[in-house]
Structure formats: structure tokens, C-alpha cells
Write an enzyme that holds these catalytic residues in place. Structure first.
Site, short mmCIF file in Angstrom:
data_model
loop_
_atom_site.label_atom_id
_atom_site.label_comp_id
_atom_site.label_asym_id
_atom_site.label_seq_id
_atom_site.Cartn_x
_atom_site.Cartn_y
_atom_site.Cartn_z
NE ARG A 135 18.45 -44.87 7.58
CZ ARG A 135 17.05 -44.64 7.17
NH1 ARG A 135 17.13 -43.65 6.16
NH2 ARG A 135 16.22 -45.24 7.13
NE ARG A 166 17.27 -46.66 3.08
CZ ARG A 166 16.11 -46.27 3.50
NH1 ARG A 166 15.24 -45.56 2.87
NH2 ARG A 166 15.69 -46.78 4.52
NE ARG A 202 13.46 -49.35 8.82
CZ ARG A 202 13.75 -48.19 8.83
NH1 ARG A 202 13.37 -47.54 7.65
NH2 ARG A 202 14.11 -47.44 9.88
#
Ligand SMILES: Nc1ncnc2c1ncn2[C@@H]1O[C@H](COP(=O)(O)OP(=O)(O)OP(=O)(O)O)[C@@H](O)[C@H]1O
Ligand SMILES: Nc1nc2c(ncn2[C@@H]2O[C@H](COP(=O)(O)O)[C@@H](O)[C@H]2O)c(=O)[nH]1
Length: 402
Positions: free
Chosen positions: A175, A268, A279
């Protein structure tokens, strides 16, 4: 069964039936445990990568070349060996650095038995011996987005010298702010699969479509630094660690609700919606397993972050006693080049000869193996090492065996 090595049984001139042996430069050491003879030695050839091991099965009269697991010791100019009667052979290497002279060859431990069953071959496993102990590692698990990373960062920030993070390998892309070697070891799938095959991983799992894993080294380097290791891994990984030799504390973090979990993941902003949905879908099964599988010692709800953090600290004994529980960094073992070995119960007596130490009477080093912890495929910790006065400490008359 492996191919017969290029020597005959009569060549085993260094065998000691009492479980002790010493390898000279030109021959191998043989240790007999029940009906198996372990030849531990290897080449003096500089190009050899590790000490070799072969097994002679007295019952069948066959030689076996075992599958050798664990981090292998480099060859040396000689070594002593002592059977510890618990499926391990202690190897003391001559003339090696203090932090690289004590090794264990596991021939019949639980780990080796399990590997034998899985691989269907004869197996031995090396483990490096390390002085002292560290606190039990902490496995933190829970669905993606629950706040594991946030809680771990808080712990590492408040107790920087106490905790160390186990840097996992992953095949997912980094990321924005993530650094290779700090947050993860970002790895090609083929490279990681080869390393898994080579036995370099404590655990690994396919999580949300990518491969993640904890290398044995990732955990051991933290312990070598005298720190308590924190692992942030999924439930499958936690289950594998539970089945390993790592004696950890297992903590499962729960969200207050699935809605809140979705909110956190979206806020996030690190995953695309498709990945978030994957997820969240996986989170259902993880919650189920986390709460009912029996893997976890503790379950913490992360509703209000500060409350959850305080609870976590309490579980780890950090509610005001942090400094007192901190352990000294484990140290290397300072063994001289020339020595001979004998044994009294759980104490291995290393006779160093007077020149190595200042006082002639302080010529013995005792290796206490009564509290060993861990083992292959990682390090064997819990060794206690100290020098003794052979006269005043009542160690007179030790039967010298090698
Ligand atoms: N108690 C909390 N209340 C509200 N937000 C929280 C709380 N705990 C963590 N968060 C936020 O939720 C988001 C996810 O947290 P974090 O990245 O720590 O989760 P994680 O469990 O480590 O996820 P992953 O497994 O995907 O790495 C972050 O933006 C974090 O700031
Ligand atoms: N079994 C393992 N799971 C791991 C490891 N490192 C991280 N994880 C878990 O993966 C998910 C996703 O992490 P992310 O960084 O992509 O958000 C999360 O639940 C981690 O706990 C590992 O080494 N082994």
C-alpha cells in the site's frame, strides 16, 4: 532408503556407547540411540555448506540419508556430541564464534516425528542453541479491519524496547506508505512457494486471495534481540502456530459488529470495494473460528480503542509492571577452542583446560540443559551456561568421557 555412503560400519571408530563422541578432523562422530546410529560429521571441504548426517539402522542393516530440516550449522574442524535422551543430540562445535557453537540435532522430538509422518522419510532437524529465554510471543488475530495493526502500533510505541514485530512475507502489492522489510517482505509468489517448500516458514496461508506467511527467521530475530515477538496473522496461521513448537499467547480481536467492521475498512481507504467485500465475507468465518475453535487464549472486543488497548495490556501483564517483567537480552556462549565433554544429569560439563581461563581452578563450563524451550525449526532457547570452580563446587571426580 538412501544410498549407502562410501564407508563401512567398521569405520565408526569414534562411537561411544554411552552417548558421547568427539569428531576429529578426518572422521565422523557416531551416536547410538536405541537401534539407530547417527553419523554426524561432514566434510572438511570448505565448499561444504553444512555438517552432514547419515543414519545406520541396526535392525535392518540399512543406511539412510535423512531429510535434513532447520537451519543447518556450517562445517567445523571438530565437534563433541552428547545424546540428551529426549530425542536430541547436543553438538558443541570446536573453534567457532560464541554465538554459533551450541547446536541441537533433533532425531526423535515431536516436531521430527510429525515431519517423518508427513514426508514418509527418515528426518532429522537442526536447531541452534541460544542462552537465556525471552517472553512468550504474542499472536494477534482477527478479521481484516478490526484494528490489530492499530493496537500493535500502540504497543510498539509505548514499549519500544520490549516488543518486536514479526515481519511477514506476502504476495500482495504494497500500500502507499508500506515499506518492504518493515511492514512486510513483499515477495513474488514463486519465490515464496520455493521458500515454503524449503521449510523456511513457521506458518503460511492463503488470505483474501494472496499468500501470507511467517518465516522462522522473522520470529527468531526478534527473540535474538531479547524482545517479545508480536505476530499479526489470520486464524489459519494462528492454528498452524498453535500446532508448532512456538509457545505463544493467542489473542483474538473482535469488532463490535460487522457493520462497524465494514465502516472501518471503508474509512481506511486502502482497498477497492471488491476487496473490501471479499474481506467482509471472509470475516464471518474468521469470527466463527476465532470464538469457537479453542485456538485462542483470550478474546478482546475492539469497540472503544483505548478500552481495548488497556485490556490488551492487562492480558500481557503490562498494567504497571512492564519494567519489572523485561528480560535481559540473551547472550552468546563463550566456549574455548579446545575442550572435552562429560555429563551429570542435565548438566553438560565442558572441560576447557586451564589456559583458556585465568584461574586454573575455573576450568569447567557447565551447560545446564534442564530448561530447554522451543527447538526445530527455530532456535532452542533456555540454555544456562556458567563457569565453575571444579574443586569448591563439588564437581571433582567427574567421569571424563571424551
Ligand atoms: N476501536 C476503533 N474504533 C474506530 N476505528 C478503529 C478502531 N480500531 C482501529 N480503527 C481503525 O480501523 C481501521 C482498520 O484498522 P487496522 O488497519 O489496525 O486493522 P487490521 O485489523 O490491522 O486490518 P488488516 O488485517 O487488514 O491489516 C484503521 O483505519 C483504524 O484507524
Ligand atoms: N497466516 C498469516 N496471515 C497473515 C500474515 N501476515 C498478515 N496476515 C493476515 O492477513 C490479513 C490481511 O492483511 P493485510 O495487511 O493485507 O490487510 C490480516 O488478517 C493479517 O492478520 C502471515 O504472516 N500469516
Amino acid at each position: 532408503m538412501g544410498k549407502a555412503p562410501a564407508f563401512i560400519v567398521d569405520d565408526l571408530q569414534n562411537e561411544y556407547q554411552n552417548g558421547f563422541g568427539f569428531k576429529h578432523e578426518d572422521c565422523e562422530i557416531a551416536i547410538t540411540i536405541e537401534d539407530k546410529k547417527y553419523l554426524i560429521g561432514g566434510s572438511d571441504d570448505e565448499s561444504a555448506f553444512s555438517i552432514g548426517v547419515r543414519i545406520f539402522d541396526k535392525a535392518t542393516g540399512n543406511w539412510e540419508i535423512p531429510t535434513v530440516l532447520g537451519t543447518k550449522p556450517k562445517p567445523c574442524k571438530g565437534h563433541s556430541a552428547v545424546s540428551l535422551n529426549d530425542g536430541r543430540i547436543l553438538i558443541i562445535k570446536k573453534g567457532f564464534a560464541p554465538d554459533d557453537c551450541i547446536w541441537f540435532l533433533e532425531v526423535d522430538t515431536e516436531y521430527v516425528k510429525k515431519q517423518k509422518k508427513g514426508l514418509g522419510t527418515e528426518v532429522v532437524a537442526w536447531s541452534k542453541g541460544v542462552r537465556g529465554n525471552v517472553e512468550r510471543p504474542v499472536v494477534i488475530s482477527g478479521p481484516s479491519g478490526v484494528g490489530k495493526g492499530t493496537l500493535i502500533s500502540m504497543l510498539m510505541k509505548e514499549f519500544p524496547s520490549m516488543f518486536g514485530f514479526s515481519v511477514s512475507h506476502t504476495t500482495r502489492a504494497p500500500r502507499g506508505m508500506e515499506k518492504d522489510g518493515v511492514h512486510y517482505h513483499f515477495t513474488e509468489r514463486s519465490v515464496m512457494e520455493k521458500e515454503i517448500e524449503d521449510g523456511k516458514f513457521l506458518e503460511f496461508a492463503s488470505v483474501h486471495g494472496n499468500l501470507y506467511g511467517t518465516s522462522i527467521e522473522a520470529v527468531e530475530v526478534v527473540a535474538d534481540a531479547g524482545k517479545r515477538c508480536i505476530l499479526d496473522i489470520d486464524v489459519q496461521g494462528a492454528r498452524s502456530v498453535r500446532d508448532s513448537t512456538l509457545e505463544a499467547i493467542f489473542i483474538f480481536i473482535c469488532p463490535p459488529s460487522m457493520e462497524e467492521l465494514g465502516k472501518r475498512l471503508r474509512a481506511r481507504g486502502t482497498e477497492a470495494e471488491e476487496q473490501i467485500l471479499k474481506r467482509l465475507e471472509n470475516a464471518e468465518a474468521e469470527m466463527e473460528q476465532g470464538k469457537s475453535s479453542g485456538i485462542f487464549d483470550h478474546i478482546c472486543y475492539n469497540d472503544k480503542l483505548e478500552d481495548c488497548y488497556e485490556n490488551l495490556k492487562k492480558l500481557l501483564g503490562l498494567d504497571g509492571t512492564a519494567v519489572a517483567t523485561q528480560k535481559l537480552s540473551p547472550q552468546g556462549i563463550n566456549l574455548p577452542v579446545d575442550h572435552s565433554v562429560s555429563r551429570i544429569d542435565n548438566k553438560i560439563i565442558i572441560n576447557c583446560g586451564a589456559p583458556e581461563l585465568e584461574k586454573a581452578s575455573k576450568s569447567l563450563i557447565v551447560l545446564d540443559v534442564s530448561s530447554l524451550k522451543g527447538g526445530a525449526p527455530g532456535r532452542t532457547r533456555g540454555l544456562d551456561v556458567y563457569a565453575v570452580d571444579s574443586f569448591s563446587d563439588g564437581l571433582n571426580g567427574i567421569n571424563q568421557l571424551s
